[in-house]
Design a protein around this motif. Structure first.
Motif, PDB file in Angstrom:
ATOM      1  N   UNK A 150     -12.492  -5.352   2.099  1.00 53.21           N
ATOM      2  CA  UNK A 150     -11.052  -5.371   2.379  1.00 53.21           C
ATOM      3  C   UNK A 150     -10.293  -5.996   1.206  1.00 53.21           C
ATOM      4  N   UNK A 151      -9.299  -5.288   0.705  1.00 54.20           N
ATOM      5  CA  UNK A 151      -8.493  -5.819  -0.401  1.00 54.20           C
ATOM      6  C   UNK A 151      -6.998  -5.637  -0.177  1.00 54.20           C
ATOM      7  N   UNK A 152      -6.622  -5.418   1.089  1.00 55.63           N
ATOM      8  CA  UNK A 152      -5.219  -5.209   1.413  1.00 55.63           C
ATOM      9  C   UNK A 152      -4.821  -6.086   2.588  1.00 55.63           C
ATOM     10  N   UNK A 153      -3.835  -6.931   2.386  1.00 56.17           N
ATOM     11  CA  UNK A 153      -3.373  -7.808   3.453  1.00 56.17           C
ATOM     12  C   UNK A 153      -2.735  -6.983   4.560  1.00 56.17           C
ATOM     13  N   UNK A 154      -2.956  -7.403   5.806  1.00 54.71           N
ATOM     14  CA  UNK A 154      -2.407  -6.697   6.947  1.00 54.71           C
ATOM     15  C   UNK A 154      -3.322  -5.644   7.530  1.00 54.71           C
ATOM     16  N   UNK A 155      -4.448  -5.395   6.871  1.00 59.30           N
ATOM     17  CA  UNK A 155      -5.363  -4.359   7.358  1.00 59.30           C
ATOM     18  C   UNK A 155      -6.006  -4.777   8.676  1.00 59.30           C
ATOM     19  N   UNK A 156      -6.168  -3.815   9.586  1.00 57.67           N
ATOM     20  CA  UNK A 156      -6.847  -4.052  10.848  1.00 57.67           C
ATOM     21  C   UNK A 156      -8.205  -3.360  10.798  1.00 57.67           C
TER      22      UNK A 156
END
Length: 265
Positions: free
Chosen positions: A229-235
């Motif tokens: 994961x490298x994106x904030x806000x990802x679920x």
């Protein structure tokens, strides 16, 4: 190799995540509310190559969370990933019937515990200049309703909003904030509730069997997603809507292996 802290990780999905991270060669600190639970979990995790430590922490107490962070800093040097997994699910009651002490326990653990973990981890990560924080969501976090889960679902719905807000506030710092939805997993809590109310479990068993999964299966999937994961806000979601629909359709023509039998249910 990442340094990882997982709260509420002496059993259930938290323990499964710890095991999967260790299997991938990462360093992990697990935590639980008692010395006994932490010791037992460490005994189960120990292997010749095990890189795991344990620390007693009640996340509803901010000072104990701060002590966990300090322990991780001293032991590991830095914390790359902090997972707020500690949570309580007390279901089966309507909102009016659920005992007051059960409400308070869930609110203190699910909401305050996660808020404490986020605030402490975020402050520490700002000082070290990097890090990822993940919050464990659950049934109700997307606004869906489940009978008997009014209070539990409300805490998880609140966490969904809180996690979005934290991600926006931390965006300038570069600290990533993400969400985890593990789906329906056969944990100790699920087994306990099934045994405490066998009639209700019997009525829902066939439906649940199409959707539930074992801890290790889900944990290994989640760990890879967390690491990548490298994106904030990802679920990060295991049981997607598409997967649910497919399983229900398949279940109409072919019976799935009983996921509960191996647990003595």
């Amino acid at each position: 190799m990442a340094n990882i802290v997982i709260t509420g990780s002496t059993k259930g999905i938290g323990f499964g995540l710890a095991k999967a991270f260790i299997k991938c060669g990462h360093k992990v600190i697990i935590s639980g509310r008692s010395n006994e639970s932490v010791r037992e979990a460490l005994d189960r995790l120990q292997t010749p190559a095990c890189k795991c430590q344990g620390f007693v922490c009640d996340t509803s107490d901010r000072q104990q969370v701060e002590a966990l962070w300090q322990y991780a800093q001293v032991s590991l040097g830095s914390v790359d990933i902090w997972i707020n997994n500690a949570g309580l699910a007390r279901t089966g009651w309507s909102i009016l019937d659920i005992p007051q002490e059960e409400i308070e326990a869930m609110v203190h653990t699910n909401l305050m515990g996660t808020i404490n973990g986020c605030r402490v981890a975020a402050a520490g990560m700002q000082l070290q200049g990097q890090g990822k924080i993940f919050n464990m969501l659950g049934g109700g976090s997307d606004g869906e309703y489940f009978p008997g889960m009014g209070i539990y679902g409300s805490t998880k719905r609140g966490l969904d909003y809180f996690t979005d807000a934290l991600g926006k506030e931390l965006k300038p710092s570069g600290i990533l904030v993400g969400k985890i939805r593990p789906g329906m997993v056969v944990t100790d809590a699920v087994i306990r509730e099934a045994r405490s109310n066998p009639d209700r479990f019997a009525r829902s068993r066939k439906f649940m069997n199409n959707l539930v999964d074992q801890v290790d299966t889900v944990a290994e999937f989640l760990v890879q997603k967390i690491l990548n994961c490298n994106k904030s806000g990802e679920k990060i979601r295991w049981l997607t809507g598409g997967k649910m629909a497919t399983r229900m359709l398949v279940g109409m023509v072919r019976k799935r292996e009983d996921q509960f039998a191996r647990h003595g249910l």
